[in-house]
Motif scaffolding. Structure first.
Motif, PDB file in Angstrom:
ATOM      1  N   ASN A  92       0.837  -1.200   0.000  1.00 11.96           N
ATOM      2  CA  ASN A  92       0.000   0.000   0.000  1.00 11.96           C
ATOM      3  C   ASN A  92       0.874   1.252   0.000  1.00 11.96           C
ATOM      4  O   ASN A  92       2.076   1.192   0.291  1.00 11.96           O
ATOM      5  N   THR A  94       0.919   3.940   1.916  1.00  8.41           N
ATOM      6  CA  THR A  94       1.430   4.445   3.197  1.00  8.41           C
ATOM      7  C   THR A  94       2.714   3.724   3.607  1.00  8.41           C
ATOM      8  O   THR A  94       3.679   4.352   4.061  1.00  8.41           O
ATOM      9  N   THR A  95       2.737   2.406   3.439  1.00 10.00           N
ATOM     10  CA  THR A  95       3.955   1.648   3.732  1.00 10.00           C
ATOM     11  C   THR A  95       5.075   2.053   2.784  1.00 10.00           C
ATOM     12  O   THR A  95       6.238   2.179   3.178  1.00 10.00           O
ATOM     13  N   GLU A  97       5.395   4.966   1.398  1.00  7.96           N
ATOM     14  CA  GLU A  97       5.818   6.303   1.831  1.00  7.96           C
ATOM     15  C   GLU A  97       6.833   6.215   2.971  1.00  7.96           C
ATOM     16  O   GLU A  97       7.887   6.859   2.935  1.00  7.96           O
ATOM     17  N   LYS A  98       6.537   5.413   3.976  1.00  6.02           N
ATOM     18  CA  LYS A  98       7.441   5.278   5.125  1.00  6.02           C
ATOM     19  C   LYS A  98       8.782   4.690   4.694  1.00  6.02           C
ATOM     20  O   LYS A  98       9.842   5.135   5.135  1.00  6.02           O
ATOM     21  N   ILE A 169       6.397   8.485  -4.337  1.00 12.10           N
ATOM     22  CA  ILE A 169       5.340   8.435  -3.313  1.00 12.10           C
ATOM     23  C   ILE A 169       4.033   8.966  -3.886  1.00 12.10           C
ATOM     24  O   ILE A 169       2.952   8.412  -3.641  1.00 12.10           O
ATOM     25  N   PHE A 173       0.378   6.882  -4.225  1.00 13.37           N
ATOM     26  CA  PHE A 173      -0.941   7.312  -3.742  1.00 13.37           C
ATOM     27  C   PHE A 173      -1.924   7.478  -4.909  1.00 13.37           C
ATOM     28  O   PHE A 173      -3.128   7.237  -4.753  1.00 13.37           O
ATOM     29  N   GLU A 176      -3.143   4.011  -5.672  1.00 10.09           N
ATOM     30  CA  GLU A 176      -4.080   3.556  -4.641  1.00 10.09           C
ATOM     31  C   GLU A 176      -5.431   4.258  -4.796  1.00 10.09           C
ATOM     32  O   GLU A 176      -6.492   3.640  -4.609  1.00 10.09           O
ATOM     33  N   HIS A 191      -9.219  10.943  -0.552  1.00  9.74           N
ATOM     34  CA  HIS A 191      -8.225  11.021   0.525  1.00  9.74           C
ATOM     35  C   HIS A 191      -6.832  10.655   0.001  1.00  9.74           C
ATOM     36  O   HIS A 191      -5.830  11.298   0.348  1.00  9.74           O
ATOM     37  N   SER A 192      -6.767   9.644  -0.825  1.00  5.28           N
ATOM     38  CA  SER A 192      -5.478   9.225  -1.371  1.00  5.28           C
ATOM     39  C   SER A 192      -4.927  10.274  -2.342  1.00  5.28           C
ATOM     40  O   SER A 192      -3.718  10.529  -2.383  1.00  5.28           O
ATOM     41  N   GLN A 195      -3.050  13.050  -0.560  1.00  3.09           N
ATOM     42  CA  GLN A 195      -1.655  12.702  -0.274  1.00  3.09           C
ATOM     43  C   GLN A 195      -0.808  12.762  -1.544  1.00  3.09           C
ATOM     44  O   GLN A 195       0.340  13.206  -1.526  1.00  3.09           O
ATOM     45  N   TYR A 199       2.687  15.369  -2.070  1.00  6.80           N
ATOM     46  CA  TYR A 199       4.053  15.035  -2.491  1.00  6.80           C
ATOM     47  C   TYR A 199       4.371  15.597  -3.872  1.00  6.80           C
ATOM     48  O   TYR A 199       5.514  15.961  -4.154  1.00  6.80           O
TER      49      TYR A 199
END
Length: 339
Positions: A92, A94-95, A97-98, A169, A173, A176, A191-192, A195, A199
């Motif tokens: 996904n 978010t993972t 991104e981190k 990133i 998103f 997604e 929402h996605s 994000q 970026y």
């Protein structure tokens, strides 16, 4: 806020700013008149772009950022495919991104470690010039130094991967969001896309003129210790006497550095240089070793001003030193005067 009470000024305790969207000050807004057809970009008019247009608009902006903000960018499909491969692994956005943000920070840390190790190994090589005493260890260190310098040359610092890193990133998103939209989950898609836009926006942030001026001032201030050493080196070159041991430009820089480090006239410049270098070495020998590396690097650069003057004077001196050293291999030659 200040107010007066019986001719005395009293400082009122400021009220805290509540970070609650329901209580923020608002003003009335109106729709912007527009006869244009929707393009996918929100323009405050009464006609909103549909989701399909929004996806297309963001996609074109991502591609534009990659191709216009990068120096010699790779093909955009390659960036997209690379992101897809990694996103498939991380499951996904978010993972993803981190992971990406962590990798960028690790990149910067690794670069600093390489630079520190190069400085330490180089200093060791300079300290162990006695071939009989340190021959084997010095040879190993010299090999390691060469290896580290090659690694440093091929290393991509953070600044070079920042734009595509943010775009990766953003793409994650976007993908997604598109997956959510394809299964009729428009709320998740929006929402996605928020994000994704964040970026994407980081790659379109221009530097204002005031920021640029401040950056130039800071660069000049930070460079003062090095410029002072270069100016000292130019003065030392004026009275430098060539010897037979000078056969390499790096050796010449070392001799100049020793003269600067041992001359009380340049003590302030040397102390400032030691602090600026962030190592704060405790001995004059260590300071001169780092000055030697700095002078040698500046001699290979292409900067103007004091840098160019130092480079020119050093090259002139080394030319004389080279001829003197070459002649001494076959016959005795008197030390050149005036150097």
């Amino acid at each position: 806020m200040l107010h007066s009470d019986n001719n005395a000024l009293i400082l009122e305790k400021p009220t805290s700013w509540k970070m609650d969207s329901s209580v923020q000050p608002l003003v009335a807004t109106t729709l912007h008149p527009s006869n244009q057809r929707p393009t996918g970009k929100y323009n405050s008019s009464g006609m909103l772009p549909n989701m399909g247009m929004l996806f297309d608009h963001l996609l074109s902006m991502i591609r534009s950022a990659h191709e216009n903000r990068q120096y010699q960018p790779s093909p955009f499909p390659a960036l997209w495919e690379r992101t897809c491969t990694r996103l498939e692994k991380h499951k996904n956005a978010t993972t993803y991104e981190k992971w990406k943000l962590t990798s960028i920070l690790n990149n910067a840390d690794e670069l600093r470690k390489i630079d520190d190790e190069i400085a330490d190994v180089w200093a060791y090589v300079q300290r162990t010039r006695n071939k009989k005493k340190h021959g084997a260890h010095r040879k190993v260190a010299a090999g390691r130094l060469k290896e580290l310098r090659l690694k440093r040359q091929s290393f991509k610092p953070k600044a070079e991967v920042e734009i595509d890193g943010a775009l990766e990133i953003s793409i994650a998103f976007w993908i997604e969001a598109r997956n959510a939209y394809n299964v009729k989950d428009e709320e998740r898609a929006l929402h996605s896309l928020l994000q994704c836009s964040f970026y994407l926006g980081t790659t379109h942030s221009p530097v204002t003129e005031s920021e640029a001026q401040r950056g130039r001032r800071l660069a000049t201030t930070r460079d003062k210790p090095r410029l002072a050493i270069l100016q000292a080196a130019i003065e030392v070159i004026e009275t430098f006497k060539v010897t037979r041991i000078i056969r390499h430009q790096e050796t010449l820089c070392g001799e100049i550095s020793l003269l600067i480090a041992n001359d009380p006239k340049y003590s302030k410049a040397v102390i400032d240089f030691a602090k600026w270098n962030n190592k704060e070495p405790s001995t004059q020998e260590q300071v001169s070793e780092r000055m030697q590396e700095t002078l040698f690097q500046c001699a290979k650069g292409r900067r103007s001003g004091t840098y160019a003057e130092f480079k020119e004077r050093l090259n002139q001196l080394f030319k004389v030193a080279s001829k003197f050293g070459l002649s001494n291999r076959t016959k005795k030659v008197k030390t050149p005067t005036g150097w």
